[in-house]
Motif scaffolding. Structure first.
Motif, PDB file in Angstrom:
ATOM      1  N   UNK A  40       0.851  -1.195   0.000  1.00 52.92           N
ATOM      2  CA  UNK A  40       0.000   0.000   0.000  1.00 52.92           C
ATOM      3  C   UNK A  40       0.889   1.248   0.000  1.00 52.92           C
ATOM      4  N   UNK A  41       2.024   1.156   0.696  1.00 55.12           N
ATOM      5  CA  UNK A  41       2.990   2.261   0.681  1.00 55.12           C
ATOM      6  C   UNK A  41       3.430   2.593  -0.736  1.00 55.12           C
ATOM      7  N   UNK A  42       3.612   1.582  -1.560  1.00 53.12           N
ATOM      8  CA  UNK A  42       3.967   1.822  -2.964  1.00 53.12           C
ATOM      9  C   UNK A  42       2.834   2.530  -3.708  1.00 53.12           C
ATOM     10  N   UNK A  43       1.618   2.206  -3.328  1.00 50.93           N
ATOM     11  CA  UNK A  43       0.479   2.890  -3.948  1.00 50.93           C
ATOM     12  C   UNK A  43       0.465   4.369  -3.545  1.00 50.93           C
ATOM     13  N   UNK A  44       0.731   4.607  -2.282  1.00 43.83           N
ATOM     14  CA  UNK A  44       0.817   5.996  -1.803  1.00 43.83           C
ATOM     15  C   UNK A  44       1.915   6.730  -2.581  1.00 43.83           C
ATOM     16  N   UNK A  45       3.052   6.066  -2.758  1.00 42.61           N
ATOM     17  CA  UNK A  45       4.162   6.662  -3.516  1.00 42.61           C
ATOM     18  C   UNK A  45       3.758   6.975  -4.950  1.00 42.61           C
ATOM     19  N   UNK A  46       2.987   6.084  -5.517  1.00 39.85           N
ATOM     20  CA  UNK A  46       2.501   6.301  -6.879  1.00 39.85           C
ATOM     21  C   UNK A  46       1.621   7.558  -6.918  1.00 39.85           C
ATOM     22  N   UNK A  47       0.821   7.727  -5.899  1.00 38.63           N
ATOM     23  CA  UNK A  47      -0.082   8.887  -5.852  1.00 38.63           C
ATOM     24  C   UNK A  47       0.657  10.198  -5.603  1.00 38.63           C
ATOM     25  N   UNK A  48       1.701  10.153  -4.779  1.00 36.97           N
ATOM     26  CA  UNK A  48       2.395  11.410  -4.457  1.00 36.97           C
ATOM     27  C   UNK A  48       3.545  11.692  -5.426  1.00 36.97           C
ATOM     28  N   UNK A  49       3.753  10.809  -6.374  1.00 39.57           N
ATOM     29  CA  UNK A  49       4.750  11.067  -7.411  1.00 39.57           C
ATOM     30  C   UNK A  49       6.167  10.674  -7.048  1.00 39.57           C
ATOM     31  N   UNK A  50       6.347   9.938  -5.957  1.00 38.53           N
ATOM     32  CA  UNK A  50       7.702   9.555  -5.534  1.00 38.53           C
ATOM     33  C   UNK A  50       8.348   8.570  -6.510  1.00 38.53           C
ATOM     34  N   UNK A  51       7.527   7.833  -7.213  1.00 33.59           N
ATOM     35  CA  UNK A  51       8.066   6.830  -8.119  1.00 33.59           C
ATOM     36  C   UNK A  51       8.798   7.460  -9.305  1.00 33.59           C
ATOM     37  N   UNK A  52       8.561   8.746  -9.551  1.00 31.26           N
ATOM     38  CA  UNK A  52       9.189   9.374 -10.720  1.00 31.26           C
ATOM     39  C   UNK A  52      10.711   9.449 -10.579  1.00 31.26           C
ATOM     40  N   UNK A  53      11.190   9.556  -9.327  1.00 30.37           N
ATOM     41  CA  UNK A  53      12.640   9.606  -9.115  1.00 30.37           C
ATOM     42  C   UNK A  53      13.298   8.331  -9.630  1.00 30.37           C
ATOM     43  N   UNK A  54      12.613   7.250  -9.376  1.00 34.49           N
ATOM     44  CA  UNK A  54      13.148   5.963  -9.779  1.00 34.49           C
ATOM     45  C   UNK A  54      13.066   5.815 -11.291  1.00 34.49           C
ATOM     46  N   UNK A  69      20.155   3.711 -10.605  1.00 34.72           N
ATOM     47  CA  UNK A  69      18.965   2.855 -10.635  1.00 34.72           C
ATOM     48  C   UNK A  69      18.742   2.096  -9.316  1.00 34.72           C
ATOM     49  N   UNK A  70      19.737   1.342  -8.886  1.00 34.87           N
ATOM     50  CA  UNK A  70      19.573   0.569  -7.654  1.00 34.87           C
ATOM     51  C   UNK A  70      19.470   1.447  -6.405  1.00 34.87           C
ATOM     52  N   UNK A  71      20.349   2.457  -6.277  1.00 32.63           N
ATOM     53  CA  UNK A  71      20.197   3.339  -5.103  1.00 32.63           C
ATOM     54  C   UNK A  71      18.813   3.993  -5.020  1.00 32.63           C
ATOM     55  N   UNK A  72      18.264   4.389  -6.158  1.00 31.36           N
ATOM     56  CA  UNK A  72      16.930   4.990  -6.148  1.00 31.36           C
ATOM     57  C   UNK A  72      15.875   3.969  -5.746  1.00 31.36           C
ATOM     58  N   UNK A  73      16.077   2.753  -6.193  1.00 29.63           N
ATOM     59  CA  UNK A  73      15.160   1.682  -5.813  1.00 29.63           C
ATOM     60  C   UNK A  73      15.176   1.480  -4.297  1.00 29.63           C
ATOM     61  N   UNK A  74      16.383   1.501  -3.728  1.00 31.62           N
ATOM     62  CA  UNK A  74      16.504   1.339  -2.273  1.00 31.62           C
ATOM     63  C   UNK A  74      15.763   2.466  -1.553  1.00 31.62           C
ATOM     64  N   UNK A  75      15.932   3.692  -2.043  1.00 31.96           N
ATOM     65  CA  UNK A  75      15.239   4.828  -1.422  1.00 31.96           C
ATOM     66  C   UNK A  75      13.720   4.633  -1.489  1.00 31.96           C
TER      67      UNK A  75
END
Ligand code: ZN
Length: 307
Positions: free
Chosen positions: A188-202, A211-217
């Protein structure tokens, strides 16, 4: 966890018992263009990608990067909807619907108050949780249970084969209902990230050294957001003695270093995608202790080694 009084979510899609998890199975569908999910798909995929046999792992990665990782594996079958809600008397389904309902209550509140990384505010769009067995067709491609629970941003659905809970309890030695709830809260946290745009960094880091460091973040932020949920669930009187330890044990068990030591006998930090056991516990704790999602800004930590 005490769930008696918890509202059950109706956003459950039950595809168990459907052939191919609601799709036509592997290789049987027409190749369709991936929906630009790329790396995000991989990143968000599951807690235990490392457990997948090498062949499956490569296929999934090939699929979700859209990088020509085997044409047949990029075939996406037409999805068939499962039945909505839990069958009567199905305790396992009832449990996940209660946990999902709890996450909905918590994130509805955080989204309306705007207490989120980046100051995002608005209505929380509730994700659907899909129960499947064996394999499943998603907007991010086909997947098998071997990849563990995962979230697909393309259809805003969480996917879980409940047999993962056996793996969690036995193979990973992280039993308990709150460990199981943490798994859902992380996705669900990933869904929240999708909504707040955090996934764009990755997404921006795709194909680069970052790539991997961003994934870890991203993954540590999802753990922190799961902790925020735990904080609120505890305030609502849902947690019982030992629950917090169950989540921390699970967070430790699925750290990259612990998983790598178990699978290959040594650790290669450059290949980490989810963070170490210590990091995963610490970021969960940070969300849990503070209940403040703005504390979960892993992307604001300048030095990756200080994460
Ligand atoms: Zn994750």
């Amino acid at each position: 966890m005490r769930m008696d009084d918890q509202r059950r979510s109706t956003n459950i899609e039950d595809r168990r018992g459907m052939r191919g998890g609601g799709g036509g199975g592997f290789g049987g569908g027409l190749p369709v263009r991936m929906r630009g999910m790329g790396l995000i798909g991989i990143i968000i995929l599951g807690l235990v990608l490392l457990f997948a046999p090498a062949g499956i792992r490569n296929m999934i990665i090939g699929q979700l990067t859209g990088g020509g990782g085997g044409a047949s594996s990029s075939a996406v079958s037409t999805q068939q909807a499962g039945t909505q809600g839990c069958p009567q008397g199905d305790q396992a389904c009832d449990f996940v619907s209660a946990v999902l309902g709890s996450t909905e209550d918590v994130w509805n509140s955080h989204f309306s108050s705007g207490n989120l990384p980046g100051g995002v505010r608005g209505a929380y769009e509730q994700p659907t949780l899909v129960l499947f067995e064996g394999q499943v067709a998603t907007a991010c491609g086909n997947a098998t249970s071997a990849v563990g629970p995962f979230y697909c941003p393309g259809d805003a659905k969480l996917y879980i084969d409940l047999s993962f809970y056996e793996t969690l309890a036995r193979r990973l030695r992280a039993p308990g209902d709150f460990a199981q709830a943490y798994v859902i809260a992380h996705e669900v946290g990933h869904h929240v990230q999708n909504m707040i745009g955090a996934t764009r960094y990755v997404d921006q880091a795709r194909g680069t050294r970052e790539q991997n460091p961003m994934s870890v973040r991203l993954e540590l932020q999802a753990d922190c957001l799961a902790g925020v949920w735990g904080h609120d669930a505890n305030r609502g009187g849902q947690l019982e003695a030992g629950d917090l330890d169950e989540a921390l044990t699970a967070a430790h068990a699925i750290g990259d270093d612990t998983l790598q030591r178990g699978s290959q006998g040594y650790v290669t930090p450059a290949s980490f995608t989810h963070g170490t056991s210590e990091q995963r516990q610490r970021w969960f704790r940070r969300g849990y202790d503070s209940g403040d999602a703005t504390q979960c800004d892993t992307f604001a930590v300048r030095d990756y080694n200080q994460l």
